[in-house]
Design a protein around this motif. Structure first.
Motif: not given
Length: 295
Positions: A90-94
């Motif tokens: 989620a952090f990487a995608r955002a």
């Protein structure tokens, strides 16, 4: 970051034998923390401020940078291309980055002229390997700047659990790296001109529950593979011990030591230590001269 209270390990997980931390739990907790992370980022913000101050002292421009353990896009120096990687999807995608653990980087050698990392290195299973990889993805004379929660942090929380569980409490807090060990790790990873220093911040809490909310919000709860469930009785007793340390205003003080790491990828242009035996005078001669001047 580094700390604290945890739950049982996920079933069906097959960890590596050498792993200290639960990689699956780490990814899941980072994913849970991502939507509301902006409300709990104060420690990483302090780390990024320190990294920015250190970058400002370097009289050169960096154009290809890596944010290792990015959380979000708050590290955004002007004029630089920033690649981002995070262990949580989620952090990487955002952040428009890639998902990967810090000790399993997917980048080619010499891809960047600067690598920064704030708030994740104390959750890495193979920290020497992660630092070595950070050095390898740097170009010659490239700069590494890191920040992590260091040894001596959270003494009040530690004391609260020690008071409840004795001198051999359950594994509830992560091992901590002091500033001297951090410097040694830079040397071991092959960095030139290594420097490790520490800055301290203090945070006041009205209750242990509020502190644990912060730790969950910043994805900093217990990730040890050997963690054990926390019972309500233990938590209640620890909360009472934590509250007993409060000042007259009902606020309990907690200390967090931030260890900053600075190192350079080796290059022939860097200052080199003098060769052994190259001195033109001896220490004995120097001391003798000093004694003569005082007589």
């Amino acid at each position: 970051m580094l700390v604290a209270v945890g739950c049982a390990r996920h079933k069906g997980e097959v960890p590596e034998i050498s792993d200290i931390f639960d990689r699956v739990a780490r990814r899941r907790r980072r994913d849970r923390a991502q939507p509301d992370y902006a409300g709990f980022d104060f420690i990483r913000a302090a780390m990024l401020d320190g990294i920015a101050e250190r970058l400002d002292t370097v009289k050169r421009d960096f154009t290809d940078m890596l944010d290792l353990g990015c959380f979000d896009t708050s590290f955004a120096p002007a004029g630089a291309r920033v690649a981002r990687v995070d262990a949580g999807l989620a952090f990487a995608r955002a952040a428009g980055g890639v998902q990967a653990d810090e000790d399993r980087l997917p980048f080619a050698d010499a891809s960047f002229d600067c690598v920064i990392s704030a708030g994740v290195l104390d959750q890495v299973n193979d920290l020497p390997g992660a630092l070595t990889l950070a050095r390898r993805v740097l170009r010659p004379d490239g700069l590494f700047l890191g920040a992590l929660v260091g040894g001596g942090s959270l003494p009040t929380l530690r004391a609260a659990f020690r008071a409840v569980e004795g001198e051999r409490p359950a594994a509830r807090l992560h091992p901590q790296i002091d500033v001297r060990s951090a410097g040694d790790l830079l040397v071991r990873a092959g960095f030139a001109l290594p420097v490790a220093d520490v800055e301290t911040i203090e945070v006041d809490y009205g209750s242990l529950g509020t502190m644990l909310d912060d730790l969950r919000g910043m994805a900093a709860t217990n990730l040890l593979r050997a963690r054990s469930p926390l019972t309500r009785g233990t938590l209640g007793a620890a909360a009472a011990s934590f509250a007993a340390a409060a000042d007259v205003d009902g606020r309990t003080h907690e200390r967090i030591d931030i260890v900053f790491l600075t190192g350079w990828a080796p290059d022939a242009s860097q200052p080199q230590p003098a060769k052994r035996g190259s001195a033109t005078s001896s220490l004995a001669q120097a001391l003798g001269g000093a004694r003569d001047s005082r007589s």
